[in-house]
Scaffold this motif. Structure first.
Motif, PDB file in Angstrom:
ATOM      1  N   ARG A   1      22.080   8.370 -15.676  1.00 57.58           N
ATOM      2  CA  ARG A   1      23.118   8.765 -14.275  1.00 57.58           C
ATOM      3  C   ARG A   1      24.503   9.293 -14.894  1.00 57.58           C
ATOM      4  O   ARG A   1      24.752  10.120 -14.150  1.00 57.58           O
ATOM      5  CB  ARG A   1      23.115   7.609 -13.438  1.00 57.58           C
ATOM      6  CG  ARG A   1      23.526   7.929 -11.965  1.00 57.58           C
ATOM      7  CD  ARG A   1      23.361   6.620 -11.084  1.00 57.58           C
ATOM      8  NE  ARG A   1      22.024   5.993 -11.131  1.00 57.58           N
ATOM      9  CZ  ARG A   1      21.618   4.991 -10.913  1.00 57.58           C
ATOM     10  NH1 ARG A   1      22.419   3.833 -11.012  1.00 57.58           N
ATOM     11  NH2 ARG A   1      20.412   4.734 -10.950  1.00 57.58           N
ATOM     12  N   ASP A   2      25.051   8.441 -15.604  1.00 58.90           N
ATOM     13  CA  ASP A   2      26.388   9.073 -16.153  1.00 58.90           C
ATOM     14  C   ASP A   2      26.398   9.911 -17.463  1.00 58.90           C
ATOM     15  O   ASP A   2      27.609  10.278 -17.777  1.00 58.90           O
ATOM     16  CB  ASP A   2      27.244   7.696 -16.415  1.00 58.90           C
ATOM     17  CG  ASP A   2      27.403   6.761 -15.377  1.00 58.90           C
ATOM     18  OD1 ASP A   2      27.531   7.587 -14.197  1.00 58.90           O
ATOM     19  OD2 ASP A   2      27.559   5.849 -15.463  1.00 58.90           O
TER      20      ASP A   2
ATOM     21  N   ALA B   1      29.745  22.129 -15.396  1.00 54.10           N
ATOM     22  CA  ALA B   1      29.324  21.724 -16.739  1.00 54.10           C
ATOM     23  C   ALA B   1      28.565  20.481 -16.440  1.00 54.10           C
ATOM     24  O   ALA B   1      27.283  20.469 -17.103  1.00 54.10           O
ATOM     25  CB  ALA B   1      30.724  21.448 -17.732  1.00 54.10           C
ATOM     26  N   GLU B   2      28.798  19.508 -15.900  1.00 51.16           N
ATOM     27  CA  GLU B   2      27.949  18.143 -15.685  1.00 51.16           C
ATOM     28  C   GLU B   2      26.607  18.933 -15.054  1.00 51.16           C
ATOM     29  O   GLU B   2      25.442  18.114 -15.433  1.00 51.16           O
ATOM     30  CB  GLU B   2      28.795  17.342 -14.790  1.00 51.16           C
ATOM     31  CG  GLU B   2      29.794  16.795 -15.470  1.00 51.16           C
ATOM     32  CD  GLU B   2      30.632  15.593 -14.851  1.00 51.16           C
ATOM     33  OE1 GLU B   2      29.930  15.046 -13.531  1.00 51.16           O
ATOM     34  OE2 GLU B   2      31.724  15.204 -15.001  1.00 51.16           O
ATOM     35  N   ALA B   3      26.655  19.641 -13.869  1.00 48.83           N
ATOM     36  CA  ALA B   3      25.391  20.136 -13.229  1.00 48.83           C
ATOM     37  C   ALA B   3      24.570  20.815 -14.517  1.00 48.83           C
ATOM     38  O   ALA B   3      23.266  20.606 -14.368  1.00 48.83           O
ATOM     39  CB  ALA B   3      25.914  21.083 -12.059  1.00 48.83           C
ATOM     40  N   ALA B   4      25.164  21.589 -15.462  1.00 56.12           N
ATOM     41  CA  ALA B   4      24.338  22.137 -16.365  1.00 56.12           C
ATOM     42  C   ALA B   4      23.490  21.123 -17.118  1.00 56.12           C
ATOM     43  O   ALA B   4      22.489  21.305 -17.647  1.00 56.12           O
ATOM     44  CB  ALA B   4      25.230  22.965 -17.220  1.00 56.12           C
ATOM     45  N   VAL B   5      24.269  19.992 -17.386  1.00 49.70           N
ATOM     46  CA  VAL B   5      23.555  18.833 -18.234  1.00 49.70           C
ATOM     47  C   VAL B   5      22.822  18.158 -17.692  1.00 49.70           C
ATOM     48  O   VAL B   5      21.415  18.001 -17.959  1.00 49.70           O
ATOM     49  CB  VAL B   5      24.633  17.551 -18.681  1.00 49.70           C
ATOM     50  CG1 VAL B   5      23.955  16.790 -19.571  1.00 49.70           C
ATOM     51  CG2 VAL B   5      25.768  18.461 -19.655  1.00 49.70           C
ATOM     52  N   ARG B   6      22.727  18.030 -16.114  1.00 53.34           N
ATOM     53  CA  ARG B   6      21.623  17.645 -15.287  1.00 53.34           C
ATOM     54  C   ARG B   6      20.634  18.322 -15.542  1.00 53.34           C
ATOM     55  O   ARG B   6      19.429  17.830 -15.601  1.00 53.34           O
ATOM     56  CB  ARG B   6      22.284  17.524 -14.109  1.00 53.34           C
ATOM     57  CG  ARG B   6      23.147  16.112 -13.642  1.00 53.34           C
ATOM     58  CD  ARG B   6      23.704  16.199 -12.214  1.00 53.34           C
ATOM     59  NE  ARG B   6      22.546  16.102 -11.209  1.00 53.34           N
ATOM     60  CZ  ARG B   6      21.712  14.874 -10.793  1.00 53.34           C
ATOM     61  NH1 ARG B   6      21.994  13.719 -11.497  1.00 53.34           N
ATOM     62  NH2 ARG B   6      20.709  14.980 -10.247  1.00 53.34           N
ATOM     63  N   THR B   7      20.668  19.675 -15.458  1.00 53.25           N
ATOM     64  CA  THR B   7      19.535  20.797 -15.483  1.00 53.25           C
ATOM     65  C   THR B   7      18.638  20.634 -16.815  1.00 53.25           C
ATOM     66  O   THR B   7      17.453  20.597 -16.749  1.00 53.25           O
ATOM     67  CB  THR B   7      20.111  22.057 -15.175  1.00 53.25           C
ATOM     68  OG1 THR B   7      20.826  22.179 -14.051  1.00 53.25           O
ATOM     69  CG2 THR B   7      19.095  23.104 -15.405  1.00 53.25           C
ATOM     70  N   LEU B   8      19.604  20.350 -18.164  1.00 53.51           N
ATOM     71  CA  LEU B   8      18.919  20.301 -19.128  1.00 53.51           C
ATOM     72  C   LEU B   8      18.123  18.830 -19.206  1.00 53.51           C
ATOM     73  O   LEU B   8      16.980  19.015 -19.820  1.00 53.51           O
ATOM     74  CB  LEU B   8      19.923  20.358 -20.247  1.00 53.51           C
ATOM     75  CG  LEU B   8      20.443  21.743 -20.538  1.00 53.51           C
ATOM     76  CD1 LEU B   8      21.608  21.645 -21.733  1.00 53.51           C
ATOM     77  CD2 LEU B   8      19.437  22.765 -21.286  1.00 53.51           C
TER      78      LEU B   8
END
Length: 206
Positions: free
Chosen positions: A44-45, A23-30
């Motif tokens: 970063r956070d 889920a956190e990786a998905a936010v990074r992608t967005l």
């Protein structure tokens, strides 16, 4: 295929809920898709914070509204008139754009074999509101939950909400509100009962 897509692909194939890491990786992608740098200090956070916020905003999924209404009180001194809780504030997110919509829910019912604690009706609203929703579906779900749990002589539910998908994007019409309602039993069959409910929930200065 990048690492984020591989994570989601493996979760889909396995038929499992994605992990917090995914889920956190998905936010990074967005964030990267928007054109910003997910590794800069201010962001970063952000993936961790977004996922934590989503756990709260969408806390309704694991809840069973039926269990919230399971306990009823039958010793109510022969009371059989309308029970009304109005102005239950809620916040939800539309399933089409994942933007907020918020407002108030008014709930009334005619007891048949006991009443439910007043706070439980607010908890049912929260259980359905804290999911991806449409206002129409949420109105029906709240009504059905009360019908199934209480077998009352009638249920009335009205939802008034402002949708950010209309205010922030698209037509960008701020302040417009949407009203939905559903009536069963006495409220459906007798116009006088509907009018009584509507008179009780009409705004008084809000």
């Amino acid at each position: 295929m990048d690492s984020t897509l591989k994570l989601f692909s493996s979760a889909a194939v396995a038929g499992r809920k994605p992990s917090r890491e995914e889920a956190e990786a998905a936010v990074r992608t967005l964030i990267a898709w928007l054109g910003d740098d997910p590794d800069r200090e201010g962001l970063r956070d952000t993936p961790r914070r977004v996922v934590s916020a989503y756990e709260e905003l969408y806390a309704g999924y694991p809840q069973d509204p039926g269990t919230l209404l399971a306990r009823t009180f039958k010793d109510v001194g022969g009371y059989h008139d309308m029970v009304l809780v109005r102005d239950i504030a809620f916040y939800s997110h539309c399933e089409h754009h994942m933007l907020p919509f918020f407002g108030h829910v008014h709930i009334a019912y005619y007891p048949n074999d006991g009443v439910v604690g007043l706070s439980k009706m607010a908890r049912v609203v929260e259980a359905y509101a804290r999911r991806l929703q449409t206002q129409e579906t949420m109105t029906a779900q709240i009504t059905d939950a009360l019908e199934n749990a209480l077998s009352p002589r009638g249920v009335a539910v009205m939802v008034e909400a402002e949708h950010m998908c209309m205010s922030m994007r698209g037509v960008q019409k701020q302040g417009s509100s949407t009203m939905t309602s559903r009536f069963t039993g006495l409220f459906h069959d007798e116009a006088a009962e509907r009018e009584k409910f509507l008179n009780l929930v009409r705004p008084t200065g809000r």
